[in-house]
Design an enzyme around this catalytic site. Structure first.
Site, PDB file in Angstrom:
ATOM      1  N   TYR A  51       0.825  -1.196   0.000  1.00  0.00           N
ATOM      2  CA  TYR A  51       0.000   0.000   0.000  1.00  0.00           C
ATOM      3  C   TYR A  51       0.865   1.255   0.000  1.00  0.00           C
ATOM      4  CZ  TYR A  51      -3.084   3.683   1.659  1.00  0.00           C
ATOM      5  OH  TYR A  51      -3.762   4.865   1.791  1.00  0.00           O
ATOM      6  N   GLY A  58      -6.128   5.134   0.043  1.00  0.00           N
ATOM      7  CA  GLY A  58      -7.468   5.033   0.589  1.00  0.00           C
ATOM      8  C   GLY A  58      -8.293   4.012  -0.174  1.00  0.00           C
TER       9      GLY A  58
END
Length: 523
Positions: A51, A58
């Site tokens: 990530y 998000g």
């Protein structure tokens, strides 16, 4: 010089840099650890989905980002989230924020290049303050908007406050010979994903809350002095049987303040002697009103709240509040939510409730001093002029009353105001930066109220002619403030002098007594 990275920073360390112009240095061992952490992530992230490195952010994390766009991804994050609004944070708040962000990154779990921490250190030491706005962050996934404005400056864009003026970042960097940051891996997300805005503001709130508590104890003690209060309500014997550290800390401080006062009365000398009690109705009150008699019980929990909030906020300042956490020692990257600001948010809400109560105590003591029917010692509104023609402190009381009322409204907790956003990815948030900012306003208001109480006490002391009978601590305050706000009887606008008194209180921490020696064993 305050070294960052060598050991945990304390509230005193923040104070040295923020108020005493101490410079910051970076610990060499911590820098080596950051470099090792960065190199590990660079190698580890190859051919893996991580990530914020090769994914969107998000709810967009499901989308993989191509190799050629990885650095552009970080710049896009910074620029798109530089969307703050409202007033600019004060330079002092921004400086505290930068120290908090620097200290978190110096823990060596964020995968950043050492260029980031060196640049932050240079901004702090050169008093270059990024323009950061008070509105934007929801305090989960970090203070994204506030920290985006910090990151925007780090990459050489946006504006800064330098030499008291808002100036283009690029222009200031050139003048002080600072080189903008070049993103290398995930520096954008690492700067944004943290609780450092709420924490930095929270640190300043704590430093000011400690001052307010000390001033409140001092003003309460002086109020008791000038009305000739009895000594037993702040005695060791009465307070020690109540098993709360804060109450006993306040009581000990109170006793130390009035230890050489010639005005405080001993109950045994006045009400326990037979010849003094042979009457049906006593002119003097046997016990003072609660705002004078219950100071230790009221300020005690406030002292405890401040102390616990300090433990939590300083703990946050020394924490890794990033996502993901890059752990090169265990050779892994851990995804989670250390950016969530609930710890700070809850403590800021508790702190603003405590400071609001402190301002309420001040307002009640002020009312007691201004109401001749209550104190039976002073003219109405401590009016040193002609009654009916002059007004004394009457106008200033309105300001104190309305300001305390504002504090009461502001004290509804932000912690309970979670609103889902970010396509419901952030479905429960802390609102920590809002909580810290509102607490800052409550604290500012409290200084205004205490300034009015302080001036009222000065007028009362002059009316009673008791300055030389005060405790030495009280006399010192009287002398200092009379230099700023001379005695008055006539009616003139006093708002400029009041502003000077407020500034004096906010910039100075009264020396009341030796540090609390610790009666834990007795409690």
């Amino acid at each position: 010089m305050v070294s960052v990275g060598k050991a945990n920073l304390s509230l005193a360390d923040f104070e040295e840099v923020l108020f005493n112009e101490e410079r910051i240095s970076l610990d060499a061992e911590a820098l080596a650890n950051i470099e090792e952490n960065h190199l590990f992530l660079k190698q580890f992230s190859s051919n893996k989905l991580i990530y914020g490195i090769n994914t969107g952010f998000g709810p967009m994390a499901q989308y993989k980002v191509s190799e050629e766009n990885l650095l552009a991804l970080q710049y896009n994050l910074i620029r798109s989230h530089s969307s703050g609004a409202g007033n600019l944070l004060s330079p002092l708040s921004v400086k505290s924020l930068m120290i908090a962000r620097l200290n978190s990154l110096m823990q060596g779990y964020s995968g950043v290049h050492t260029d980031v921490v060196h640049l932050l250190k240079d901004l702090i030491n050169n008093d270059v303050y990024p323009c950061i706005y008070e509105h934007g962050g929801v305090g989960a996934s970090g203070d994204l908007v506030q920290l985006a404005h910090l990151a925007l400056v780090l990459i050489g864009e946006g504006e800064v406050i330098f030499n008291g003026e808002v100036q283009p970042t690029a222009q200031v960097f050139e003048s002080v010979q600072i080189k903008p940051l070049s993103i290398q891996l995930r520096e954008g997300l690492a700067i944004l994903n943290g609780t450092s805005a709420m924490t930095g503001i929270g640190v300043l709130n704590l430093l000011n809350a400690h001052k307010l508590l000390n001033w409140s104890i001092l003003l309460s003690a002086i109020t008791n002095e000038i009305v000739g209060a009895y000594d037993d309500h702040f005695s060791f014997e009465l307070n020690v049987v109540k098993k709360h550290l804060g109450q006993n800390k306040v009581a000990e401080t109170f006793r130390n303040i009035v230890s050489d006062s010639k005005l405080i009365r001993k109950r045994a000398d006045h009400l326990y002697r037979h010849e003094n009690i042979d009457q049906e109705v006593f002119e003097d009150k046997v016990q003072e009103y609660y705002s004078l008699r219950c100071v230790t019980q009221i300020l005690g929990p406030i002292a405890d709240t401040i102390d616990y909030a300090e433990k939590v906020v300083i703990g946050e300042a020394n924490s890794v509040n990033d996502n993901p956490v890059v752990d090169h020692k265990n050779k892994n990257v851990f995804h989670g939510g250390n950016f969530h600001g609930d710890y700070v948010s809850l403590e800021m809400d508790k702190l603003k409730i405590a400071i609001t109560k402190l301002s309420m105590l001040s307002e009640r003591q002020l009312n007691y001093l201004l109401n001749d029917k209550l104190n039976k010692k002073l003219p109405p509104f401590v009016n040193l002029g002609t009654l009916g023609l002059n007004f004394g402190m009457q106008g200033m009381q309105f300001t104190a009353t309305s300001t305390v009322a504002e504090n009461q409204t502001l004290s509804f907790p932000m912690y309970l105001h979670s609103i889902p956003n970010n396509n419901d990815n952030q479905d429960i948030v802390s609102m920590g930066c809002n909580a810290a900012s509102l607490t800052r306003k409550v604290i500012e208001n409290a200084f205004e109220v205490l300034a009015i109480q302080a001036v009222t006490l000065l007028q009362a002391i002059d009316y009673l002619g008791c300055a030389e009978q005060l405790s030495s601590v009280a006399k010192q305050m009287y002398d200092d403030l009379r230099e700023i706000f001379p005695v008055f009887a006539d009616d003139k606008p006093r708002y400029k002098e009041m502003r000077l008194v407020k500034e004096y209180l906010s910039k100075n921490n009264p020396v009341l007594c030796p540090a609390f020696l610790g009666q834990e064993a007795a409690l």
